[in-house]
Write a protein that holds these residues in place. Structure first.
Motif, PDB file in Angstrom:
ATOM      1  N   MET A   1       0.847  -1.182   0.000  1.00 43.12           N
ATOM      2  CA  MET A   1       0.000   0.000   0.000  1.00 43.12           C
ATOM      3  C   MET A   1       0.885   1.235   0.000  1.00 43.12           C
ATOM      4  O   MET A   1       1.660   1.407   0.926  1.00 43.12           O
ATOM      5  N   GLU A   2       0.765   2.052  -0.976  1.00 38.83           N
ATOM      6  CA  GLU A   2       1.526   3.291  -0.996  1.00 38.83           C
ATOM      7  C   GLU A   2       0.609   4.428  -0.598  1.00 38.83           C
ATOM      8  O   GLU A   2      -0.040   5.052  -1.421  1.00 38.83           O
ATOM      9  N   LEU A   3       0.532   4.631   0.722  1.00 37.95           N
ATOM     10  CA  LEU A   3      -0.336   5.661   1.281  1.00 37.95           C
ATOM     11  C   LEU A   3       0.457   6.485   2.280  1.00 37.95           C
ATOM     12  O   LEU A   3       1.395   5.975   2.906  1.00 37.95           O
ATOM     13  N   PRO A   4       0.064   7.749   2.471  1.00 37.49           N
ATOM     14  CA  PRO A   4       0.720   8.532   3.516  1.00 37.49           C
ATOM     15  C   PRO A   4       0.561   7.836   4.867  1.00 37.49           C
ATOM     16  O   PRO A   4      -0.478   7.226   5.128  1.00 37.49           O
ATOM     17  N   ASN A   5       1.575   7.899   5.685  1.00 40.41           N
ATOM     18  CA  ASN A   5       1.556   7.398   7.062  1.00 40.41           C
ATOM     19  C   ASN A   5       1.662   5.883   7.190  1.00 40.41           C
ATOM     20  O   ASN A   5       1.690   5.374   8.309  1.00 40.41           O
ATOM     21  N   ILE A   6       1.661   5.160   6.090  1.00 36.71           N
ATOM     22  CA  ILE A   6       1.674   3.700   6.157  1.00 36.71           C
ATOM     23  C   ILE A   6       3.057   3.196   5.763  1.00 36.71           C
ATOM     24  O   ILE A   6       3.410   3.139   4.585  1.00 36.71           O
ATOM     25  N   ASN A  20      -5.752  -5.503   3.138  1.00 34.31           N
ATOM     26  CA  ASN A  20      -4.672  -5.610   2.174  1.00 34.31           C
ATOM     27  C   ASN A  20      -4.650  -4.511   1.120  1.00 34.31           C
ATOM     28  O   ASN A  20      -3.759  -4.489   0.274  1.00 34.31           O
ATOM     29  N   ASN A  21      -5.625  -3.608   1.159  1.00 32.72           N
ATOM     30  CA  ASN A  21      -5.649  -2.514   0.184  1.00 32.72           C
ATOM     31  C   ASN A  21      -6.453  -1.349   0.753  1.00 32.72           C
ATOM     32  O   ASN A  21      -7.117  -1.475   1.782  1.00 32.72           O
ATOM     33  N   ILE A  22      -6.375  -0.221   0.076  1.00 34.46           N
ATOM     34  CA  ILE A  22      -7.028   0.995   0.570  1.00 34.46           C
ATOM     35  C   ILE A  22      -8.541   0.831   0.654  1.00 34.46           C
ATOM     36  O   ILE A  22      -9.172   1.354   1.573  1.00 34.46           O
ATOM     37  N   GLU A  23      -9.119   0.108  -0.284  1.00 31.94           N
ATOM     38  CA  GLU A  23     -10.570  -0.081  -0.252  1.00 31.94           C
ATOM     39  C   GLU A  23     -11.002  -0.782   1.023  1.00 31.94           C
ATOM     40  O   GLU A  23     -11.997  -0.404   1.644  1.00 31.94           O
ATOM     41  N   GLU A  24     -10.255  -1.795   1.425  1.00 30.69           N
ATOM     42  CA  GLU A  24     -10.588  -2.509   2.664  1.00 30.69           C
ATOM     43  C   GLU A  24     -10.404  -1.600   3.871  1.00 30.69           C
ATOM     44  O   GLU A  24     -11.217  -1.641   4.804  1.00 30.69           O
ATOM     45  N   LEU A  25      -9.367  -0.767   3.855  1.00 31.68           N
ATOM     46  CA  LEU A  25      -9.157   0.178   4.950  1.00 31.68           C
ATOM     47  C   LEU A  25     -10.279   1.202   4.994  1.00 31.68           C
ATOM     48  O   LEU A  25     -10.810   1.512   6.071  1.00 31.68           O
ATOM     49  N   ILE A  56      -6.495   7.167   4.918  1.00 25.80           N
ATOM     50  CA  ILE A  56      -7.809   7.120   4.260  1.00 25.80           C
ATOM     51  C   ILE A  56      -8.081   8.422   3.527  1.00 25.80           C
ATOM     52  O   ILE A  56      -8.595   8.422   2.410  1.00 25.80           O
ATOM     53  N   GLN A  57      -7.710   9.539   4.160  1.00 18.47           N
ATOM     54  CA  GLN A  57      -7.938  10.845   3.540  1.00 18.47           C
ATOM     55  C   GLN A  57      -6.833  11.228   2.557  1.00 18.47           C
ATOM     56  O   GLN A  57      -6.917  12.256   1.895  1.00 18.47           O
ATOM     57  N   ARG A  58      -5.770  10.372   2.479  1.00 19.22           N
ATOM     58  CA  ARG A  58      -4.622  10.592   1.592  1.00 19.22           C
ATOM     59  C   ARG A  58      -3.842  11.851   1.959  1.00 19.22           C
ATOM     60  O   ARG A  58      -3.391  12.593   1.089  1.00 19.22           O
ATOM     61  N   VAL A  59      -3.691  12.099   3.264  1.00 16.14           N
ATOM     62  CA  VAL A  59      -2.888  13.229   3.741  1.00 16.14           C
ATOM     63  C   VAL A  59      -1.988  12.749   4.883  1.00 16.14           C
ATOM     64  O   VAL A  59      -2.276  11.742   5.520  1.00 16.14           O
ATOM     65  N   ARG A  60      -0.909  13.478   5.125  1.00 11.14           N
ATOM     66  CA  ARG A  60      -0.099  13.209   6.308  1.00 11.14           C
ATOM     67  C   ARG A  60      -0.985  13.456   7.528  1.00 11.14           C
ATOM     68  O   ARG A  60      -1.804  14.379   7.520  1.00 11.14           O
ATOM     69  N   TRP A  61      -0.817  12.652   8.557  1.00 13.05           N
ATOM     70  CA  TRP A  61      -1.734  12.776   9.699  1.00 13.05           C
ATOM     71  C   TRP A  61      -1.636  14.140  10.354  1.00 13.05           C
ATOM     72  O   TRP A  61      -2.610  14.621  10.920  1.00 13.05           O
TER      73      TRP A  61
END
Length: 80
Positions: A1-6, A20-25, A56-61
């Motif tokens: 998963m290539e997401l901020p904070n992860i 296992n993916n953003i949709e599930e999160l 989830i919001q695609r931003v740094r926390w």
């Protein structure tokens, strides 16, 4: 998963709890995901909760709104 904070550790924890993916999160939400992670890692902290919401919001926390941070802080305080 290539997401901020992860990073690798949180990604491994998410995988361990069946995410296992953003949709599930997105479907489970940051709070429920954090509660599941807390069951396998008692050191799960407020910052990790914020990190999940930020992903989830695609931003740094750090960039979450004050309202979101307050809501998460209240949730964390009731579940630590």
């Amino acid at each position: 998963m290539e997401l901020p904070n992860i990073g690798k550790v949180v990604e491994a924890q998410l995988n361990e709890i069946g995410i296992n993916n953003i949709e599930e999160l997105e479907n489970i939400g940051s709070k429920e995901a954090w509660l599941c992670i807390k069951e396998i890692d008692s050191s799960a902290c407020y910052n990790r909760l914020c990190g999940l919401e930020g992903a989830i919001q695609r931003v740094r926390w750090h960039d979450l709104s004050k309202k979101d941070k307050k809501d998460l802080k209240n949730f964390y305080s009731n579940h630590k």
